[in-house]
Each structure stands twice: as structure tokens, then as C-alpha cells.
Write an enzyme that holds these catalytic residues in place. Structure first.
Site, short mmCIF file in Angstrom:
data_model
loop_
_atom_site.label_atom_id
_atom_site.label_comp_id
_atom_site.label_asym_id
_atom_site.label_seq_id
_atom_site.Cartn_x
_atom_site.Cartn_y
_atom_site.Cartn_z
N ASP A 231 -4.56 11.31 23.34
CA ASP A 231 -3.27 11.18 22.67
C ASP A 231 -3.23 11.94 21.35
OD1 ASP A 231 -2.18 9.74 24.68
OD2 ASP A 231 -2.24 7.80 23.67
N ASP B 205 0.81 -1.21 0.00
CA ASP B 205 0.00 0.00 0.00
C ASP B 205 0.85 1.27 0.00
OD1 ASP B 205 -2.14 -1.67 0.06
OD2 ASP B 205 -2.60 -1.38 2.18
N GLY B 206 2.06 1.16 0.54
CA GLY B 206 2.94 2.32 0.58
C GLY B 206 3.30 2.86 -0.79
N ASN C 61 -4.47 8.96 2.87
CA ASN C 61 -4.98 8.21 4.03
C ASN C 61 -5.48 9.13 5.14
OD1 ASN C 61 -4.96 5.54 3.31
ND2 ASN C 61 -3.06 5.02 4.35
#
Length: 390
Positions: A240, A129-130, A210
Site C-alpha cells: 500500500d 500534537d497537531g 513526523n
């Protein structure tokens, strides 16, 4: 190329216009239906001549498929092939005789230095996917159609198998393919004082496929982030951090943080808190056309950090803000089958969505004698009493 379909409604006064009209309180409205995703097809206005091949770096298993593909594109399809300059520096590629014969015919570029806009007709990705995320990063405006082969670890966004790549690439070059228009987010970092035009430095302006993530970085304190939607303060995020994702990104970091999975053709933006300090703070989905503003709360104990598809990580100081909205430049991802089949196949194969052992079938006798249902037990006791009485 048309982006994700939206409902468009407006007043009009033409009495002769009768198509797609409706009378509401003696006023006429014109409307258009939401675009059917199945109608999104790849159409070449002229045959593609240049192709960009993106391979997974530092992965020896991709070398042979890369050499086979590039050689075929150059010698059989007579196409001009672009690759990243760093690819030619990989020593293991020189062990393939076919690569040494075509190496001089490859066109190269360097990320951040060479502009590929208007040079590329078609993109092929080899890896995980990168590689698709990297293709999105390279084109910060219009993106050529992307065909992604699964040669990585996950492969949620890479639907094609490499076994019969010649046939599959030929189908795409002939226009026999469906498209998924994956929306992207346009992200602008505004530094303190930029609104007053006191700074001459250009603001960070990036498109992400994304998600954009705002987190507390190395600080031990909770993030305290203010969230605005179209200028209205919605909430303050204590936890966070915060994930703002596209539907494509909903199956990445967002789903790991507890968000829902959204089909990439849905025009929406997902907002997901990261470990919020409130049990009632659930992920939300907002319309694609809105603008989100994220800033560090004035009374926050610490600053925040922001990253874009895992890149360009930078600090958000007090007074800085991040503006996020849907970009007009989607990523046209080519489907192996169609939008629905590709997505659900990926859910099942990559995320093992709803995978479990099937419940065993019980026949009538077993069902009556071993059921734990109170109703069934009561009916059995009642049947026994009747039998004794008779």
C-alpha cells in the site's frame, strides 16, 4: 544550537595533542563522544520579547486558556504576542471581556503569506500534537523553542499541563528547562526533467517533523516503489505504500504500521512499509545522515501519492522522485521534566505501553499444590512415593 550529537572521527598529526586520542597501528585518531541528551538545556542569550501562541482551531475548550495566557503575557510579562489572523475571526472569543480589551494589542500573521523568520523568540502551543506539527510547518528553517500545553485529545508531544501555566512559563523564560531536539526530514520532490534543468518550476522543498508518506492513492493496484539509499538501490516496495519517519514520528503512523518506537534524541530515519505484499518485509532504521530516494518503478501499473505530515498531498508520476534526508534544523521542544521522563510518561499515558494487570503473588503452599509445572508435579509425586514407603 547544536543538533543531535554524532560521533566524529578523523586523522590528525599533532604530536602534542593528547586529549581524546588513541593509538591505532602507530596512527593517532581524535574522537568526540556522543552528546549526552541531558546536556541539552534551554539557554537564552537575551530575554525573549516576542511569543507566538498557536491554539487548536475550532475547539471551544481552548478558548478560556487561550484568553488567560494571552492576557497574562501582554499585561504581566509585557511581551509582544503573535497569533494567526484566523483566530481573531472566531466569534466565541468575543464573549470574554478580557479578550476584547487585549484584542487590538495582538500581532497577526497569515500562513503562506507572512514570514515569521527572525520575528519570534518563543512559541507556546495550546491543544494537541497537531499544534506542534503546525509550528514545525510554519518555520521551514530555524525554529524557536516550543512549549506545548496538553489541551487536545492525545497529547504525546504536549507534556505541559495548563493548571499552573504562570509558574511553568516563568521557569522557561528564566531558562530553567531541558530540551529535546526533535530532528526533521528535508523532503524534495524532483519532477521528471528537473535533473536536466528543463523545468523552470521550483521543486517542492519541505521539512516534516513526523513523516513523509508515499501511498497508492485511489488506485486499486499495489504500489510499486523503488527505494534507494545514498544512490544504491535497496529494494522495491510492493504494497500500500511506504512511511519514512523521524524518531518523533515513530510513535505516530509508523507504530500503527508495525514499527518500533524510537526516542526522539536518537539520530536515525525509520523506513516502514504499509501492508507490504511480503511477510519478510520488516521496518528498518538507517543512519540520520543518509539520503533516501523514492521513485515510482518504471513498470508500475499506477502512480503514487505523497504527503508531508499530512499536508501538501501531491501525485508522483513515473519519472518523478522524492529525496529525503535529515534536516539541519530540528524542533527544540521544551521538556516538562526531562527527555527520558517525558517520553516514557507519554508512552504510558497516551499509548498505554506495556499496561496490563500484574500477575498475582503465590505463596509457597499455593505454588506447590497448584503449579502446572511438570517439574513441580514430578517432585510432588516423588515426595508421595517416599512418604508411602516410609
Amino acid at each position: 544550537m547544536v543538533a543531535n550529537g554524532n560521533v566524529i572521527c578523523g586523522l590528525f598529526d599533532d604530536e602534542n595533542e593528547i586529549n581524546n586520542n588513541c593509538d591505532v597501528r602507530n596512527k593517532k585518531y581524535q574522537y568526540r563522544t556522543i552528546q549526552d541528551p541531558a546536556s541539552q538545556r534551554l539557554t537564552w542569550y537575551k530575554p525573549p520579547l516576542t511569543v507566538l501562541v498557536i491554539k487548536k482551531v475550532r475547539d471551544a475548550s481552548v478558548h478560556l486558556p487561550f484568553v488567560q495566557l494571552v492576557q497574562w503575557l501582554i499585561e504581566e510579562k509585557r511581551m509582544l504576542v503573535f497569533v494567526e489572523a484566523a483566530v481573531l475571526d472566531e466569534p466565541l472569543l468575543d464573549q470574554y471581556n478580557a479578550f476584547t480589551t487585549i484584542k487590538d494589542k495582538l500581532m497577526t500573521f497569515r500562513d503562506g503569506k507572512d514570514d515569521l523568520t527572525d520575528k519570534i523568540d518563543f512559541i507556546i502551543c495550546l491543544g494537541g500534537d497537531g499544534t506542534l506539527l503546525y509550528a514545525s510547518h510554519l518555520f521551514q528553517q530555524s525554529v524557536p523553542p516550543v512549549m506545548a500545553f496538553h489541551l487536545g485529545s492525545l497529547g504525546f508531544l504536549t507534556p505541559f499541563q495548563f493548571d499552573n501555566f504562570q509558574e511553568q512559563v516563568n521557569n522557561v523564560l528564566e531558562g530553567n528547562a531541558a530540551l529535546t531536539l526533535r530532528s526533521r526530514l528535508r523532503c524534495i520532490v524532483m519532477r521528471k526533467g528537473d535533473d536536466e534543468k528543463k523545468s523552470t518550476k521550483q521543486p517542492t522543498n519541505l521539512l516534516v517533523l513526523n513523516e513523509v508518506v508515499v501511498d497508492r492513492g485511489p488506485s486499486p493496484y499495489l504500489s510499486n516503489i523503488d527505494l534507494f539509499l545514498d544512490g544504491k538501490h535497496i529494494t522495491s516496495v510492493q504494497g500500500d505504500g511506504l512511511i519514512v519517519s523521524t524518531p518523533t514520528g515513530s510513535t505516530a503512523y509508523a507504530v500503527a504500521a508495525g514499527a518500533s518506537m524510537i526516542h526522539p534524541s536518537v539520530p536515525a530515519i525509520m523506513v516502514t512499509p504499509i501492508c507490504p505484499h511480503s511477510l519478510s518485509f520488516r521496518p528498518i532504521v538507517v543512519p540520520a545522515g543518509v539520503e533516501l530516494k523514492i521513485s515510482v518503478s518504471p513498470d508500475s501499473r499506477n502512480t503514487s501519492w505523497v504527503s508531508f505530515d499530512g499536508r501538501n498531498r501531491q501525485e508522483l508520476l513515473h519519472g518523478d522522485s522524492l529525496r529525503v534526508t535529515t534536516s539541519i534544523y530540528p524542533v527544540p521542544s521544551i521538556c516538562a521534566q526531562d527527555q527520558i521522563s517525558d517520553w516514557f510518561d507519554s508512552l504510558a499515558e497516551c499509548l498505554h505501553w506495556n499496561v496490563r494487570k500484574r500477575q498475582k503473588h503465590l505463596d509457597e503452599l499455593t505454588d506447590l499444590t497448584h503449579s502446572s509445572s511438570n517439574d513441580t508435579l514430578d517432585s510432588l509425586e516423588h515426595a508421595d512415593l517416599i512418604e508411602k514407603d516410609s
